[in-house]
Write a protein that holds these residues in place. Structure first.
Motif, mmCIF file in Angstrom:
data_model
loop_
_atom_site.group_PDB
_atom_site.id
_atom_site.type_symbol
_atom_site.label_atom_id
_atom_site.label_comp_id
_atom_site.label_asym_id
_atom_site.label_seq_id
_atom_site.Cartn_x
_atom_site.Cartn_y
_atom_site.Cartn_z
ATOM 1 N N ASN A 49 0.674 -0.796 -0.175
ATOM 2 C CA ASN A 49 0.268 0.045 -0.239
ATOM 3 C C ASN A 49 0.896 1.182 -0.520
ATOM 4 N N GLU A 50 1.878 1.430 1.129
ATOM 5 C CA GLU A 50 2.588 2.270 0.548
ATOM 6 C C GLU A 50 3.494 2.933 -0.628
ATOM 7 N N ARG A 52 2.781 1.485 -3.523
ATOM 8 C CA ARG A 52 1.577 2.269 -4.028
ATOM 9 C C ARG A 52 1.348 3.598 -4.571
ATOM 10 N N ARG A 53 1.278 4.312 -3.341
ATOM 11 C CA ARG A 53 0.440 5.436 -3.043
ATOM 12 C C ARG A 53 1.952 6.455 -2.783
ATOM 13 N N ASN A 54 3.307 6.123 -2.705
ATOM 14 C CA ASN A 54 4.321 6.760 -3.499
ATOM 15 C C ASN A 54 4.653 6.937 -4.332
ATOM 16 N N GLU A 56 2.184 6.735 -6.536
ATOM 17 C CA GLU A 56 1.109 7.380 -7.310
ATOM 18 C C GLU A 56 1.182 8.950 -7.062
ATOM 19 N N ILE A 57 2.240 9.225 -6.403
ATOM 20 C CA ILE A 57 2.342 10.274 -6.313
ATOM 21 C C ILE A 57 4.084 11.049 -6.589
#
Length: 118
Positions: A49-50, A52-54, A56-57
């Motif tokens: 999850n971390e 994928r989030r990183n 994305e941003i």
């Protein structure tokens, strides 16, 4: 089809493969593990999850001393994304040679200092 690179396929050299696999990057930190191969993540949800989030941003993470943009378009970007879960404590367990070459070229790791290079 035969594989000669146990580091990217997970098979013994010369073992026949059902499918050709791309590079594999695996990371372990604080008892959690995550991996990426052929555009697929596997492992503990906390790391994934971390990562994928990183991605994305477009987070920039200091991977072994080098600033690397987290991304899913290069093995180096994937390695940064997977390691970003626990900064400073994540260890790359498996990565293609190009990741180690990039880190070595940046002076981040000494010659022969990487764990699983074919």
């Amino acid at each position: 089809m035969e594989s000669t690179d146990a580091n990217t396929t997970g098979a013994k050299p010369g073992a026949p493969q059902k499918y050709e696999l791309g590079p594999t990057i695996s990371v372990e930190t604080d008892g959690f593990a995550g991996a990426w191969c052929d555009n697929h993540f596997r492992g503990d949800p906390e790391i994934l999850n971390e990562a994928r989030r990183n991605i994305e941003i477009g987070y920039e993470y200091r991977l072994y001393g080098a600033w690397v943009k987290c991304g899913d378009d290069t093995p180096l970007g994937i390695a940064a994304a997977l390691c970003s879960y626990r900064p400073g404590r994540a260890l790359i367990q498996q990565a293609p040679k190009e990741v180690w070459d990039a880190l070595r070229a940046g002076g981040c790791i000494p010659e022969g200092g990487e764990p699983n290079v074919p």
